[in-house]
Write an enzyme that holds these catalytic residues in place. Sequence first.
Site, PDB file in Angstrom:
ATOM      1  NE  ARG A 114      -3.095   0.709  -0.747  1.00  0.00           N
ATOM      2  CZ  ARG A 114      -3.362   0.848  -2.032  1.00  0.00           C
ATOM      3  NH1 ARG A 114      -3.002   1.937  -2.681  1.00  0.00           N
ATOM      4  NH2 ARG A 114      -3.971  -0.121  -2.704  1.00  0.00           N
ATOM      5  CE  LYS A 149      -3.050  28.155  -5.131  1.00  0.00           C
ATOM      6  NZ  LYS A 149      -4.075  28.598  -6.104  1.00  0.00           N
ATOM      7  CE  LYS A 181       0.362  35.316  -5.253  1.00  0.00           C
ATOM      8  NZ  LYS A 181      -0.238  33.948  -5.229  1.00  0.00           N
ATOM      9  CD  GLU A 211      -1.139  38.186  -7.767  1.00  0.00           C
ATOM     10  OE1 GLU A 211      -2.295  38.576  -7.531  1.00  0.00           O
ATOM     11  OE2 GLU A 211      -0.602  37.247  -7.147  1.00  0.00           O
ATOM     12  CG  ASP A 232      -4.001  36.772 -10.534  1.00  0.00           C
ATOM     13  OD1 ASP A 232      -3.923  35.546 -10.727  1.00  0.00           O
ATOM     14  OD2 ASP A 232      -4.768  37.275  -9.691  1.00  0.00           O
TER      15      ASP A 232
END
Length: 295
Positions: A114, A149, A181, A211, A232
Amino acid sequence: MTTHSPHTVPTVPLPELPRLLIDRAVEAALLEDLGRAGDITTQATIPASARAIATFATRKTGVIAGLEFARRAMALMDPAVRFSMLVEDGDRVAPGDEIARVEGSARAVLSAERVALNFLGRLSGIASATRIFADLVAHTPTRIVCTRKTTPGLRAFEKYAVRCGGGANHRFGLDDAILIKDNHIAVCGSVAESIRRARAFAGHLVRIEVEVDTLAQLVEAMGERPDAVLLDNMSPATLREAVAIVAGRATTEASGGVGPDTVAAIAESGVDLISTGWITHSAPVLDIGLDIAVG
């Protein structure tokens, strides 16, 4: 005709993952699975002397990544288990393809099964998803890149899988580069001021990306000479304008609204990079099974 900047990420193979990193992750996964008493099902049903020959085979089309994790899972249970790779990470596979064979202690093979499949399926799923996006933009110079992410604790491995699928890596962490950002800009006060502060803080080897949401912000940013700009949630038409404004002076990266139905049009705008978190946080596991015979 659009022109890509000379800052585009080069196509280079990812170096092999350090075995120490793999072993630590696989050992932790085995310890989690074995618990306090070990594999009591296998102990109860399989004689210690039993031998097994098993084959890892794919159930669906995809791209393989993570074979070394499967090999180390077997070896950590029993160093005498023989593991033969029949393909390499990065290879495309079809349903029914055999990708590896193992031979040795049946107890070791069953207890490691597994964990081996979890790593192999997860990483191959990411490689497969990345390959889909990379193929859709293959007619352009644009590269597909991942984001931060990722699954906590598995970032290095998931980013490796992205490379196996034909993509490239964005930052590995907050200390790789400066990425300003929208929230940084909101607190700082302006695009230009945030870049000036970053430039004053950064060492000479630290790249600065900012950004922007609008072409006006982009013009403001380019006045401060960033190394890269993250465009963006812009439409392909707006991205083409943005690429013309940058004119090769910085790396252009498109983000937001990236999917199989949009990625080609985004790439055709002339951007250097397209970043997407989907290939790591939402990629489906590639269905791989272990077909085993016990002697």
